[in-house]
Design a protein around this motif. Structure first.
Motif, mmCIF file in Angstrom:
data_model
loop_
_atom_site.group_PDB
_atom_site.id
_atom_site.type_symbol
_atom_site.label_atom_id
_atom_site.label_comp_id
_atom_site.label_asym_id
_atom_site.label_seq_id
_atom_site.Cartn_x
_atom_site.Cartn_y
_atom_site.Cartn_z
ATOM 1 N N ALA A 5 0.834 -1.205 0.000
ATOM 2 C CA ALA A 5 0.000 0.000 0.000
ATOM 3 C C ALA A 5 0.868 1.255 0.000
ATOM 4 N N LYS A 6 1.945 1.253 0.782
ATOM 5 C CA LYS A 6 2.841 2.411 0.806
ATOM 6 C C LYS A 6 3.480 2.622 -0.558
ATOM 7 N N ALA A 7 3.888 1.539 -1.212
ATOM 8 C CA ALA A 7 4.491 1.649 -2.541
ATOM 9 C C ALA A 7 3.468 2.178 -3.545
ATOM 10 N N ARG A 8 2.243 1.681 -3.472
ATOM 11 C CA ARG A 8 1.186 2.146 -4.370
ATOM 12 C C ARG A 8 0.896 3.628 -4.141
ATOM 13 N N LEU A 9 0.808 4.029 -2.880
ATOM 14 C CA LEU A 9 0.539 5.432 -2.558
ATOM 15 C C LEU A 9 1.673 6.341 -3.034
ATOM 16 N N ALA A 10 2.904 5.902 -2.888
ATOM 17 C CA ALA A 10 4.048 6.697 -3.342
ATOM 18 C C ALA A 10 4.006 6.849 -4.860
ATOM 19 N N ALA A 11 3.654 5.785 -5.569
ATOM 20 C CA ALA A 11 3.567 5.852 -7.028
ATOM 21 C C ALA A 11 2.438 6.786 -7.458
ATOM 22 N N GLU A 12 1.298 6.712 -6.763
ATOM 23 C CA GLU A 12 0.181 7.599 -7.078
ATOM 24 C C GLU A 12 0.566 9.060 -6.830
ATOM 25 N N GLN A 13 1.277 9.330 -5.742
ATOM 26 C CA GLN A 13 1.706 10.697 -5.435
ATOM 27 C C GLN A 13 2.675 11.213 -6.497
ATOM 28 N N ALA A 14 3.596 10.361 -6.916
ATOM 29 C CA ALA A 14 4.552 10.763 -7.957
ATOM 30 C C ALA A 14 3.822 11.077 -9.258
#
Length: 89
Positions: free
Chosen positions: A63-72
């Motif tokens: 989830a953290k990786a997905r959220l970081a990708a979405e933010q980028a």
């Protein structure tokens, strides 16, 4: 005169040694506090992400990786829109 230099050198070593002990104590204490605060924050962050932001079957790390990708992606889109708007002026 040589005795005065010797005594002066001993005083300088004593003061320097005392300063180093104080410095080590302060820096060591700061590092302990910093690591405990950062650890506590990470625990709270993991629980928040696990409770509110994970999709079904998704781990906290995923989830953290997905959220970081979405933010980028959002940041990249905002830069592109800003560039597009700057070109209109």
């Amino acid at each position: 005169m040589a005795d005065l230099k010797k005594v002066n050198g001993e005083i300088a070593e004593s003061v320097t040694g005392g300063f180093q002990k104080i410095e080590e104590g302060v820096v060591g204490g700061y590092k302990k506090i910093e690591s405990s605060v950062v650890g506590a924050f990470q625990n709270v962050e993991d629980k928040f992400v696990g409770h509110f932001l994970t999709h079904e079957g998704e781990s906290v790390e995923d989830a953290k990786a997905r959220l970081a990708a979405e933010q980028a992606a959002r940041e990249e889109q905002a830069k592109a829109e800003a560039g597009k708007n700057a070109g209109r002026r």
